[in-house]
Scaffold this motif. Structure first.
Motif, PDB file in Angstrom:
ATOM      1  N   GLY A  15       0.818   2.388 -29.914  1.00  0.00           N
ATOM      2  CA  GLY A  15       1.685   1.829 -28.883  1.00  0.00           C
ATOM      3  C   GLY A  15       3.147   2.080 -29.170  1.00  0.00           C
ATOM      4  N   GLU A  16       3.542   1.921 -30.435  1.00  0.00           N
ATOM      5  CA  GLU A  16       4.939   2.153 -30.807  1.00  0.00           C
ATOM      6  C   GLU A  16       5.321   3.622 -30.633  1.00  0.00           C
ATOM      7  OE1 GLU A  16       5.549   0.433 -34.677  1.00  0.00           O
ATOM      8  OE2 GLU A  16       4.964  -1.551 -33.935  1.00  0.00           O
ATOM      9  N   ASN A  17       4.407   4.530 -30.960  1.00  0.00           N
ATOM     10  CA  ASN A  17       4.682   5.961 -30.760  1.00  0.00           C
ATOM     11  C   ASN A  17       4.823   6.289 -29.279  1.00  0.00           C
ATOM     12  OD1 ASN A  17       4.671   6.526 -33.500  1.00  0.00           O
ATOM     13  ND2 ASN A  17       2.505   7.070 -33.525  1.00  0.00           N
ATOM     14  N   LEU A  18       3.966   5.714 -28.468  1.00  0.00           N
ATOM     15  CA  LEU A  18       4.053   5.920 -27.019  1.00  0.00           C
ATOM     16  C   LEU A  18       5.384   5.390 -26.491  1.00  0.00           C
ATOM     17  CD1 LEU A  18       2.594   6.804 -24.403  1.00  0.00           C
ATOM     18  CD2 LEU A  18       1.596   4.536 -24.303  1.00  0.00           C
ATOM     19  N   ALA A  19       5.771   4.195 -26.942  1.00  0.00           N
ATOM     20  CA  ALA A  19       7.041   3.587 -26.523  1.00  0.00           C
ATOM     21  C   ALA A  19       8.224   4.445 -26.965  1.00  0.00           C
ATOM     22  CB  ALA A  19       7.162   2.179 -27.095  1.00  0.00           C
ATOM     23  N   MET A  20       8.207   4.898 -28.207  1.00  0.00           N
ATOM     24  CA  MET A  20       9.307   5.704 -28.730  1.00  0.00           C
ATOM     25  C   MET A  20       9.456   6.991 -27.913  1.00  0.00           C
ATOM     26  SD  MET A  20       9.888   7.319 -32.511  1.00  0.00           S
ATOM     27  CE  MET A  20       8.411   8.307 -32.378  1.00  0.00           C
ATOM     28  N   ASN A  21       8.352   7.671 -27.666  1.00  0.00           N
ATOM     29  CA  ASN A  21       8.413   8.918 -26.896  1.00  0.00           C
ATOM     30  C   ASN A  21       8.898   8.664 -25.470  1.00  0.00           C
ATOM     31  OD1 ASN A  21       7.572  10.515 -29.041  1.00  0.00           O
ATOM     32  ND2 ASN A  21       5.414  10.175 -28.570  1.00  0.00           N
ATOM     33  N   ALA A  33      12.102   2.999 -37.146  1.00  0.00           N
ATOM     34  CA  ALA A  33      10.919   2.274 -36.681  1.00  0.00           C
ATOM     35  C   ALA A  33      10.382   1.375 -37.784  1.00  0.00           C
ATOM     36  CB  ALA A  33       9.825   3.250 -36.241  1.00  0.00           C
ATOM     37  N   ASN A  34       9.730   0.313 -37.372  1.00  0.00           N
ATOM     38  CA  ASN A  34       9.054  -0.611 -38.290  1.00  0.00           C
ATOM     39  C   ASN A  34       9.961  -1.112 -39.409  1.00  0.00           C
ATOM     40  OD1 ASN A  34       6.538  -0.406 -36.920  1.00  0.00           O
ATOM     41  ND2 ASN A  34       6.302   1.604 -37.842  1.00  0.00           N
ATOM     42  N   VAL A  35      11.082  -1.685 -39.029  1.00  0.00           N
ATOM     43  CA  VAL A  35      12.008  -2.279 -39.992  1.00  0.00           C
ATOM     44  C   VAL A  35      11.461  -3.662 -40.324  1.00  0.00           C
ATOM     45  CG1 VAL A  35      14.375  -3.027 -40.401  1.00  0.00           C
ATOM     46  CG2 VAL A  35      13.926  -1.016 -38.967  1.00  0.00           C
ATOM     47  N   ARG A  36      11.099  -3.857 -41.596  1.00  0.00           N
ATOM     48  CA  ARG A  36      10.451  -5.113 -41.989  1.00  0.00           C
ATOM     49  C   ARG A  36      11.280  -5.873 -43.008  1.00  0.00           C
ATOM     50  NH1 ARG A  36       5.900  -1.678 -41.368  1.00  0.00           N
ATOM     51  NH2 ARG A  36       4.373  -2.601 -39.953  1.00  0.00           N
ATOM     52  N   TYR A  37      11.383  -7.154 -42.754  1.00  0.00           N
ATOM     53  CA  TYR A  37      11.966  -8.098 -43.704  1.00  0.00           C
ATOM     54  C   TYR A  37      10.947  -9.221 -43.879  1.00  0.00           C
ATOM     55  CZ  TYR A  37      16.207  -5.640 -42.255  1.00  0.00           C
ATOM     56  OH  TYR A  37      17.136  -4.674 -41.953  1.00  0.00           O
ATOM     57  N   ILE A  42      11.321  -5.445 -36.784  1.00  0.00           N
ATOM     58  CA  ILE A  42      11.821  -4.767 -35.587  1.00  0.00           C
ATOM     59  C   ILE A  42      10.936  -3.545 -35.386  1.00  0.00           C
ATOM     60  CG2 ILE A  42      13.797  -3.652 -34.494  1.00  0.00           C
ATOM     61  CD1 ILE A  42      15.543  -5.105 -36.707  1.00  0.00           C
ATOM     62  N   ASP A  43      10.288  -3.453 -34.230  1.00  0.00           N
ATOM     63  CA  ASP A  43       9.400  -2.321 -33.981  1.00  0.00           C
ATOM     64  C   ASP A  43      10.171  -1.013 -33.876  1.00  0.00           C
ATOM     65  OD1 ASP A  43       7.112  -3.914 -33.985  1.00  0.00           O
ATOM     66  OD2 ASP A  43       7.188  -4.248 -31.823  1.00  0.00           O
TER      67      ASP A  43
END
Length: 116
Positions: A15-21, A33-37, A42-43
């Protein structure tokens, strides 16, 4: 790692790849992408000119149970905002930022700008 956790992660990544494209096709620039704390994730981080955009992606293969657009909780919004504030401070960003939602239901993409 058990397979139960791998399937949702792979599903979410698709889903994230589809959204990014989709967003790149709309003229946005990919940053990260996928910034994690510990306190949030943040997707997608994108830019539209000088404007920074923090994007939550909700993906549902079927549009039942209210669909992807209704899958964002108040707690998720708080975690995303907290993660974005931390990201802004760490990267010394001093410009306009916004929060968008990409809701994908059965391959149909909805982009809500300034969603929250």
């Amino acid at each position: 790692m058990d397979n139960k956790n791998q399937i949702p992660r792979a599903h979410g990544q698709a889903g994230e790849n589809l959204a990014m494209n989709y967003l790149i096709e709309q003229g946005l620039s990919f940053v990260e992408a996928n910034v994690r704390y510990k306190f949030g994730e943040i997707d997608l981080v994108m830019k539209d000119g000088k404007e920074w955009i923090f994007i939550e992606v909700k993906y549902r293969s079927k549009s039942q149970y209210g669909g992807a657009i209704n899958a964002l909780s108040a707690a998720q919004i708080r975690r995303l905002r907290r993660a974005a504030e931390h990201y802004i401070q760490r990267n010394k960003i001093d410009t306009v930022c916004r929060f968008d939602l990409i809701a994908i239901d059965a391959g149909q993409v909805q982009w809500l700008t300034n969603a929250f």
